[in-house]
Write a protein that holds these residues in place. Structure first.
Motif, PDB file in Angstrom:
ATOM      1  N   LEU A  88       0.629  -1.209   0.020  1.00  0.00           N
ATOM      2  CA  LEU A  88       0.027  -0.040   0.025  1.00  0.00           C
ATOM      3  C   LEU A  88       0.724   1.385  -0.152  1.00  0.00           C
ATOM      4  CD1 LEU A  88      -2.883   1.466   0.108  1.00  0.00           C
ATOM      5  CD2 LEU A  88      -2.742   1.164   2.604  1.00  0.00           C
ATOM      6  N   ARG A  89       1.953   1.280   0.804  1.00  0.00           N
ATOM      7  CA  ARG A  89       3.009   2.307   0.687  1.00  0.00           C
ATOM      8  C   ARG A  89       3.408   2.527  -0.445  1.00  0.00           C
ATOM      9  NH1 ARG A  89       3.756   0.119   5.958  1.00  0.00           N
ATOM     10  NH2 ARG A  89       5.416  -0.976   5.157  1.00  0.00           N
ATOM     11  N   ALA A  90       3.924   1.473  -1.257  1.00  0.00           N
ATOM     12  CA  ALA A  90       4.468   1.625  -2.487  1.00  0.00           C
ATOM     13  C   ALA A  90       3.733   1.996  -3.541  1.00  0.00           C
ATOM     14  CB  ALA A  90       5.126   0.088  -2.813  1.00  0.00           C
ATOM     15  N   ARG A  91       2.387   1.709  -3.315  1.00  0.00           N
ATOM     16  CA  ARG A  91       1.273   2.205  -4.624  1.00  0.00           C
ATOM     17  C   ARG A  91       1.354   3.805  -4.469  1.00  0.00           C
ATOM     18  NH1 ARG A  91      -4.913   1.073  -3.970  1.00  0.00           N
ATOM     19  NH2 ARG A  91      -4.618   2.817  -2.677  1.00  0.00           N
ATOM     20  N   ALA A  92       1.675   4.264  -3.111  1.00  0.00           N
ATOM     21  CA  ALA A  92       1.552   5.673  -2.916  1.00  0.00           C
ATOM     22  C   ALA A  92       2.421   6.615  -3.419  1.00  0.00           C
ATOM     23  CB  ALA A  92       1.269   6.010  -1.461  1.00  0.00           C
ATOM     24  N   THR A  93       3.654   5.806  -3.916  1.00  0.00           N
ATOM     25  CA  THR A  93       4.768   6.690  -4.476  1.00  0.00           C
ATOM     26  C   THR A  93       4.801   6.208  -6.073  1.00  0.00           C
ATOM     27  OG1 THR A  93       6.198   4.806  -4.138  1.00  0.00           O
ATOM     28  CG2 THR A  93       6.175   6.229  -2.439  1.00  0.00           C
ATOM     29  N   PRO A  94       5.372   7.552  -6.852  1.00  0.00           N
ATOM     30  CA  PRO A  94       5.506   7.138  -8.183  1.00  0.00           C
ATOM     31  C   PRO A  94       6.186   5.993  -8.539  1.00  0.00           C
ATOM     32  CG  PRO A  94       6.019   9.528  -7.493  1.00  0.00           C
ATOM     33  CD  PRO A  94       5.929   8.701  -6.378  1.00  0.00           C
ATOM     34  N   ASN A  95       5.510   4.997  -9.542  1.00  0.00           N
ATOM     35  CA  ASN A  95       6.197   3.849  -9.888  1.00  0.00           C
ATOM     36  C   ASN A  95       6.653   2.898  -8.842  1.00  0.00           C
ATOM     37  OD1 ASN A  95       6.311   4.578 -12.837  1.00  0.00           O
ATOM     38  ND2 ASN A  95       7.801   5.876 -12.436  1.00  0.00           N
ATOM     39  N   ARG A 259      -7.240  -2.739  -4.568  1.00  0.00           N
ATOM     40  CA  ARG A 259      -8.209  -3.032  -3.822  1.00  0.00           C
ATOM     41  C   ARG A 259      -7.699  -2.809  -2.135  1.00  0.00           C
ATOM     42  NH1 ARG A 259      -8.949  -7.938  -6.463  1.00  0.00           N
ATOM     43  NH2 ARG A 259      -7.952  -9.211  -5.226  1.00  0.00           N
ATOM     44  N   GLU A 260      -6.318  -2.613  -2.267  1.00  0.00           N
ATOM     45  CA  GLU A 260      -5.896  -2.130  -0.932  1.00  0.00           C
ATOM     46  C   GLU A 260      -6.055  -0.848  -0.372  1.00  0.00           C
ATOM     47  OE1 GLU A 260      -3.502  -4.501   0.839  1.00  0.00           O
ATOM     48  OE2 GLU A 260      -5.066  -5.751  -0.146  1.00  0.00           O
ATOM     49  N   SER A 261      -6.332  -0.740   0.635  1.00  0.00           N
ATOM     50  CA  SER A 261      -6.661   0.614   1.535  1.00  0.00           C
ATOM     51  C   SER A 261      -6.329   0.572   2.979  1.00  0.00           C
ATOM     52  CB  SER A 261      -8.009   0.958   1.433  1.00  0.00           C
ATOM     53  OG  SER A 261      -8.840   0.227   2.461  1.00  0.00           O
ATOM     54  N   GLY A 262      -6.210   1.666   3.439  1.00  0.00           N
ATOM     55  CA  GLY A 262      -5.636   1.742   4.875  1.00  0.00           C
ATOM     56  C   GLY A 262      -6.493   0.720   5.847  1.00  0.00           C
ATOM     57  N   SER A 263      -7.681   0.910   5.456  1.00  0.00           N
ATOM     58  CA  SER A 263      -8.615  -0.012   6.524  1.00  0.00           C
ATOM     59  C   SER A 263      -8.662  -1.391   6.280  1.00  0.00           C
ATOM     60  CB  SER A 263     -10.117   0.485   6.009  1.00  0.00           C
ATOM     61  OG  SER A 263     -10.567   0.113   4.545  1.00  0.00           O
ATOM     62  N   THR A 264      -8.264  -1.884   4.910  1.00  0.00           N
ATOM     63  CA  THR A 264      -8.169  -3.284   4.946  1.00  0.00           C
ATOM     64  C   THR A 264      -6.915  -3.659   5.449  1.00  0.00           C
ATOM     65  OG1 THR A 264      -7.267  -2.681   2.632  1.00  0.00           O
ATOM     66  CG2 THR A 264      -9.312  -3.174   2.590  1.00  0.00           C
ATOM     67  N   VAL A 265      -5.859  -2.884   5.419  1.00  0.00           N
ATOM     68  CA  VAL A 265      -4.612  -3.306   6.206  1.00  0.00           C
ATOM     69  C   VAL A 265      -4.872  -3.283   7.765  1.00  0.00           C
ATOM     70  CG1 VAL A 265      -2.146  -2.586   6.583  1.00  0.00           C
ATOM     71  CG2 VAL A 265      -3.083  -2.578   4.231  1.00  0.00           C
ATOM     72  N   ALA A 266      -5.465  -2.384   8.252  1.00  0.00           N
ATOM     73  CA  ALA A 266      -5.778  -2.143   9.561  1.00  0.00           C
ATOM     74  C   ALA A 266      -6.744  -3.424   9.866  1.00  0.00           C
ATOM     75  CB  ALA A 266      -6.521  -0.928   9.966  1.00  0.00           C
ATOM     76  N   GLY A 267      -7.614  -3.834   9.219  1.00  0.00           N
ATOM     77  CA  GLY A 267      -8.445  -5.080   9.388  1.00  0.00           C
ATOM     78  C   GLY A 267      -7.715  -6.277   9.555  1.00  0.00           C
ATOM     79  N   ARG A 268      -6.826  -6.441   8.738  1.00  0.00           N
ATOM     80  CA  ARG A 268      -6.111  -7.584   8.611  1.00  0.00           C
ATOM     81  C   ARG A 268      -5.128  -7.789   9.897  1.00  0.00           C
ATOM     82  NH1 ARG A 268      -5.743  -7.164   2.887  1.00  0.00           N
ATOM     83  NH2 ARG A 268      -3.737  -5.949   3.052  1.00  0.00           N
ATOM     84  N   ARG A 269      -4.456  -6.412  10.422  1.00  0.00           N
ATOM     85  CA  ARG A 269      -3.861  -6.459  11.458  1.00  0.00           C
ATOM     86  C   ARG A 269      -4.529  -6.853  12.586  1.00  0.00           C
ATOM     87  NH1 ARG A 269      -0.458  -1.114  11.594  1.00  0.00           N
ATOM     88  NH2 ARG A 269       0.139  -2.306   9.731  1.00  0.00           N
ATOM     89  N   GLU A 270      -5.798  -6.278  12.723  1.00  0.00           N
ATOM     90  CA  GLU A 270      -6.567  -6.554  13.769  1.00  0.00           C
ATOM     91  C   GLU A 270      -7.013  -7.964  13.729  1.00  0.00           C
ATOM     92  OE1 GLU A 270     -11.072  -5.155  15.604  1.00  0.00           O
ATOM     93  OE2 GLU A 270      -9.945  -4.047  14.026  1.00  0.00           O
ATOM     94  N   LYS A 271      -7.363  -8.695  13.062  1.00  0.00           N
ATOM     95  CA  LYS A 271      -7.715 -10.215  12.940  1.00  0.00           C
ATOM     96  C   LYS A 271      -6.589 -10.772  13.385  1.00  0.00           C
ATOM     97  CE  LYS A 271     -11.051 -10.262   9.202  1.00  0.00           C
ATOM     98  NZ  LYS A 271     -11.675 -10.806   7.958  1.00  0.00           N
ATOM     99  N   ALA A 272      -5.213 -10.505  12.985  1.00  0.00           N
ATOM    100  CA  ALA A 272      -3.854 -11.131  13.278  1.00  0.00           C
ATOM    101  C   ALA A 272      -3.878 -11.083  14.949  1.00  0.00           C
ATOM    102  CB  ALA A 272      -2.593 -10.688  12.703  1.00  0.00           C
TER     103      ALA A 272
END
Length: 277
Positions: A88-95, A259-272
Motif C-alpha cells: 500500500l505504501r509502495a502504491r502511494a509513490t510514483p512507480n 483493492r488495498e486501502s488503509g482500512s483493509t490493512v488495519a482490518g487484517r492487522r486486527e484479525k492477526a
C-alpha cells in the motif's frame, strides 16, 4: 521514468539480498535446506536405477526443483508485504509498485542463486556419476534463467491471490505433490503414463529435465520420456509459462493494489492480533 524505476528496483533488491545475509533466520534458510538436500543426494548415491546411480540422477533434479520454488518465495514475500501494508505504501509513490516488484525479483533470484551454489559445490564433490564439462555450465545457465523467468511471474500471481501469510500453507501441499510427480527424487518414467502427462504440463518437470541434461552423461537420457533430453520442448514449455505469467501478473497485481486501502490493512492487522490473543 521506467529506467529510473528499474534502477531503484535493482538497488532495493540488492539491499534486501544483502540484509538476508545479516539476519539469523534468513541465514538458517539459506544453509539448512541446501545442506539437507546434499545429505539426500549422498544417501542415494549408492542406489541405482536402470544402471545409473540414483544420487547422480537426483542431484540436477534438485537444482531444477529449487529454481521452481522461487514461485513460492515470491508468493510468500508479496503476501507478507501486502499484509503489513508495504504494498500500500509502495502504491502511494510514483512507480512504487514497479520498484517494489523489481526489487523482489532481484532479491529472490539472487538468494536462489546463492542457495543453489551452497548445494551444488559440495554435492559435485560428494556424488559420483555426473558428467560436468565446459558445455555443462551454459546449458545449466539458460535452463535456470528460463526457469526463473517462468516461476517468478507465477509467484507474483499467487502472492496477489493469498491475503495472509497463514493462508500460504494452502500452497505448500500442491507444490509438494507436483514435485513428487515431476521426477525430482525418482525418474518420472517409473510413474504411470497419466501421471507423466500431468507432470509435463508444469514447469517443475522441465526445469529438472533441463538441469539433468546439463550435468548427466548423454547415456542417462535413456531413463527419460522418449529417451531424449528434449531441449526444444523444454524451451517451448518454459517460454509459454513465462509469457502467460508476464501477461497475467501485471493485471492481477494492479487489480490487487487497487483493492488495498488503509482500512483493509488495519482490518487484517486486527484479525492477526485477535488470533495471537
Amino acid at each position: 521514468m521506467t529506467t529510473t524505476a528499474l534502477r531503484a528496483g535493482w538497488d532495493r533488491g540488492v539491499v534486501e539480498l544483502r540484509q538476508s545475509f545479516t539476519n539469523g533466520a534468513d541465514l538458517w534458510g539459506h544453509f539448512f535446506w541446501p545442506l539437507l538436500m546434499v545429505g539426500v543426494t549422498v544417501f542415494l548415491r549408492d542406489r541405482t536405477f536402470a544402471g545409473f546411480q540414483l544420487g547422480a540422477l537426483v542431484l540436477p533434479s534438485i537444482l531444477g526443483m529449487n529454481a521452481s520454488m522461487a514461485m513460492v518465495s515470491m508468493s510468500q514475500q508479496l503476501t507478507a508485504d501486502r499484509e503489513d501494508g508495504t504494498l500500500l505504501r509502495a502504491r502511494a509513490t510514483p512507480n512504487g509498485l514497479v520498484v517494489h516488484l523489481v526489487g523482489k525479483i532481484i532479491s529472490v533470484s539472487g538468494g536462489l542463486v546463492v542457495d543453489l551454489a551452497i548445494f551444488l559445490v559440495p554435492a559435485l564433490l560428494l556424488v559420483p556419476g555426473l558428467a560436468v564439462d565446459a558445455a555443462s555450465w551454459p546449458t545449466l545457465a539458460w535452463v535456470l534463467a528460463l526457469g526463473l523467468a517462468a516461476a517468478l511471474p507465477i509467484g507474483a500471481v499467487l502472492g496477489s491471490v493469498f491475503t495472509s501469510t497463514r493462508s500460504q500453507g494452502l500452497l505448500t501441499l500442491p507444490i509438494l505433490g507436483l514435485i513428487g510427480i515431476s521426477g525430482v527424487f525418482y525418474p518420472v518414467t517409473a510413474l504411470p503414463e497419466w501421471v507423466q502427462g500431468v507432470a509435463q504440463v508444469f514447469p517443475v518437470y522441465w526445469m529438472g529435465l533441463g538441469t539433468r541434461s546439463a550435468l548427466l552423461p548423454d547415456s542417462a537420457a535413456v531413463v527419460e520420456i522418449g529417451e531424449s533430453w528434449r531441449h526444444l520442448e523444454t524451451v517451448g514449455v518454459l517460454s509459454a509459462w513465462t509469457v502467460l505469467g508476464l501477461l497475467v501478473a501485471p493485471i492481477v497485481l494492479k487489480r490487487m493494489a487497487r483493492r488495498e486501502s488503509g482500512s483493509t490493512v488495519a482490518g487484517r492487522r486486527e484479525k492477526a492480533l485477535q488470533r495471537v490473543g
